[in-house]
Design a protein around this motif. Structure first.
Motif, PDB file in Angstrom:
ATOM      1  N   SER A  94       0.824  -1.172  -0.043  1.00 37.86           N
ATOM      2  CA  SER A  94       0.042  -0.025  -0.066  1.00 37.86           C
ATOM      3  C   SER A  94       0.894   1.255   0.018  1.00 37.86           C
ATOM      4  O   SER A  94       0.550   2.339  -0.596  1.00 37.86           O
ATOM      5  CB  SER A  94      -0.891   0.081   1.295  1.00 37.86           C
ATOM      6  N   VAL A  98       1.046   4.011  -3.075  1.00 38.99           N
ATOM      7  CA  VAL A  98       0.483   5.725  -2.850  1.00 38.99           C
ATOM      8  C   VAL A  98       1.566   6.263  -3.426  1.00 38.99           C
ATOM      9  O   VAL A  98       1.293   7.332  -4.025  1.00 38.99           O
ATOM     10  CB  VAL A  98       0.648   5.845  -1.522  1.00 38.99           C
ATOM     11  N   LEU A 102       0.995   8.309  -6.997  1.00 37.75           N
ATOM     12  CA  LEU A 102       0.997   9.854  -7.170  1.00 37.75           C
ATOM     13  C   LEU A 102       1.850  10.263  -7.983  1.00 37.75           C
ATOM     14  O   LEU A 102       1.713  11.125  -8.924  1.00 37.75           O
ATOM     15  CB  LEU A 102       1.146  10.071  -5.658  1.00 37.75           C
ATOM     16  N   ALA A 185      -4.273   2.608  -8.737  1.00 39.16           N
ATOM     17  CA  ALA A 185      -3.970   3.725  -7.699  1.00 39.16           C
ATOM     18  C   ALA A 185      -3.569   5.120  -8.647  1.00 39.16           C
ATOM     19  O   ALA A 185      -3.996   6.109  -8.199  1.00 39.16           O
ATOM     20  CB  ALA A 185      -2.738   3.518  -6.885  1.00 39.16           C
ATOM     21  N   TYR A 189      -5.717   8.747  -8.550  1.00 38.04           N
ATOM     22  CA  TYR A 189      -4.984  10.160  -8.454  1.00 38.04           C
ATOM     23  C   TYR A 189      -5.169  10.933  -9.536  1.00 38.04           C
ATOM     24  O   TYR A 189      -5.402  12.034  -9.495  1.00 38.04           O
ATOM     25  CB  TYR A 189      -3.505   9.656  -8.119  1.00 38.04           C
ATOM     26  N   LEU A 220      -0.943  18.078  -3.527  1.00 39.85           N
ATOM     27  CA  LEU A 220      -0.946  17.214  -2.669  1.00 39.85           C
ATOM     28  C   LEU A 220      -2.132  17.336  -1.147  1.00 39.85           C
ATOM     29  O   LEU A 220      -2.635  16.328  -0.917  1.00 39.85           O
ATOM     30  CB  LEU A 220       0.606  17.224  -1.451  1.00 39.85           C
ATOM     31  N   ARG A 224      -5.867  14.766  -1.323  1.00 34.24           N
ATOM     32  CA  ARG A 224      -6.110  13.849  -0.089  1.00 34.24           C
ATOM     33  C   ARG A 224      -7.121  12.856  -0.330  1.00 34.24           C
ATOM     34  O   ARG A 224      -7.164  11.678   0.464  1.00 34.24           O
ATOM     35  CB  ARG A 224      -6.270  14.820   1.043  1.00 34.24           C
ATOM     36  N   THR A 227      -5.630   9.863  -1.949  1.00 30.61           N
ATOM     37  CA  THR A 227      -4.845   9.176  -1.320  1.00 30.61           C
ATOM     38  C   THR A 227      -5.535   8.279  -0.175  1.00 30.61           C
ATOM     39  O   THR A 227      -5.252   7.122   0.067  1.00 30.61           O
ATOM     40  CB  THR A 227      -4.095  10.154  -0.511  1.00 30.61           C
ATOM     41  N   VAL A 230      -6.930   5.451  -2.027  1.00 28.41           N
ATOM     42  CA  VAL A 230      -5.845   4.424  -2.332  1.00 28.41           C
ATOM     43  C   VAL A 230      -5.328   3.619  -1.286  1.00 28.41           C
ATOM     44  O   VAL A 230      -4.932   2.366  -1.396  1.00 28.41           O
ATOM     45  CB  VAL A 230      -4.676   5.141  -3.083  1.00 28.41           C
ATOM     46  N   ILE A 231      -5.324   4.294  -0.219  1.00 28.50           N
ATOM     47  CA  ILE A 231      -4.590   3.517   1.034  1.00 28.50           C
ATOM     48  C   ILE A 231      -5.552   2.433   1.473  1.00 28.50           C
ATOM     49  O   ILE A 231      -5.310   1.347   1.793  1.00 28.50           O
ATOM     50  CB  ILE A 231      -4.441   4.559   2.176  1.00 28.50           C
ATOM     51  N   GLU A 302     -10.740  14.194   6.062  1.00 28.55           N
ATOM     52  CA  GLU A 302     -11.484  14.623   4.677  1.00 28.55           C
ATOM     53  C   GLU A 302     -12.515  15.646   5.081  1.00 28.55           C
ATOM     54  O   GLU A 302     -12.567  16.639   4.195  1.00 28.55           O
ATOM     55  CB  GLU A 302     -11.947  13.477   4.158  1.00 28.55           C
TER      56      GLU A 302
END
Length: 305
Positions: A94, A98, A102, A185, A189, A220, A224, A227, A230-231, A302
């Motif tokens: 993972s 990420v 990205l 992923a 993104y 970035l 979020r 992100t 994806v995590i 978030e």
């Protein structure tokens, strides 16, 4: 002349709500098909698994033995090491997805030549069968005749036994997993970066911001949500991983690349059905204990954006 305060207030025209009218349950019936499917496909198998994890069972009979299967599970070194390998595998895959996802997304949303073609190339491994990928890389990683080690020998480098060395086996499978899954992923993104309003980048251009400042201060933080997605997806996939590991190493050499899913499968093959069912319950609890609080934490972050 009558003042505004003295004028009587008029109520808006419209039907008056009926006193004591009961809410019709008609709309609630639409939940029933989904509830039945959920109960049949999830609740019933889950409760049944919890029960059979407390038994010594076969196809024809079962004997209730309490928590003996769980005691045996945590006393077996191979089972405990498989549990530890599962966590390491999930965190490693993972994290790399990420970072690489990205980076590739930033590259593939910039003004580069062949951007559409490169997006297709990056996403292509996601569409390939996991078993096919595992068998292909097993051949490529062969320590004697594999293409990877032969290419390294041309550079004067002695390649390791990627899948036969206990120190490399689990990491090698994890890298193949990253190669196969980084396309998804990257796609997530790309969607997150494209949805960022261009006004932010235009304002940064006026202020003379560099590409790194744009990435750090705009891409970035505003990517979020991507992100977090994806995590969560990568962790769930890593914790439940089985097919790629089984196709490439079958948990070997020894038990060095065994994860909890492959250990459970080996217990089923050996006829220890109750013990393997207990392993399934442990895996379910492990995934729930990691994903549920992490999801709540990430969702709270978030909301604060």
């Amino acid at each position: 002349m009558v003042s505004l305060e003295a004028r009587p207030r008029t109520r808006a025209a419209g039907p008056a709500p009926a006193a004591g009218r009961k809410r019709s349950p008609y709309s609630s019936w639409f939940y029933l098909p989904a509830a039945i499917i959920y109960a049949v496909l999830f609740l019933v198998p889950t409760v049944t698994s919890f029960y059979f994890s407390l038994t010594r069972w076969s196809i024809f009979d079962s004997q209730f033995i309490g928590f003996d299967n769980y005691v045996t599970f945590f006393r077996e070194p191979a089972l405990v090491s498989g549990l530890w390998h599962t966590v390491v595998y999930a965190v490693l895959t993972s994290g790399l997805k990420v970072v690489l996802g990205l980076g590739l997304a930033v590259l593939l949303t910039s003004q580069i030549i062949g951007r559409g073609y490169l997006r297709s190339v990056v996403f292509f491994p996601v569409l390939v069968s996991t078993i096919g990928v595992g068998l292909t890389f097993t051949i490529l990683m062969d320590p004697e005749e594999g293409l990877i080690n032969e290419s390294l020998s041309l550079l004067g480098i002695q390649g390791p036994g990627w899948l036969t060395d206990p120190g490399y086996a689990l990491v090698s499978v994890a890298l193949v997993d990253v190669w196969k899954g980084v396309g998804l992923a990257t796609l997530i993104y790309i969607a997150g970066i494209v949805s960022i309003p261009q006004e932010y980048f235009e304002a940064a251009r006026v202020d003379g911001a560099t590409a790194w400042q744009n990435f750090r201060s705009i891409v970035l933080p505003l990517a979020r949500p991507a992100t977090f997605t994806v995590i969560l997806l990568s962790l769930i996939g890593g914790l439940r991983s089985f097919d790629l590991i089984w196709a490439m190493t079958r948990g070997g050499p020894g038990f060095t690349s065994d994860v909890i899913a492959s250990v459970i499968y080996k217990q089923y093959q050996a006829g220890f059905y109750g013990l393997s069912t207990a392993g399934n319950v442990v895996l379910f609890l492990l995934v729930t204990a990691i994903i549920f609080p992490l999801s709540r934490y990430l969702n709270s972050k978030e909301v604060d954006l």
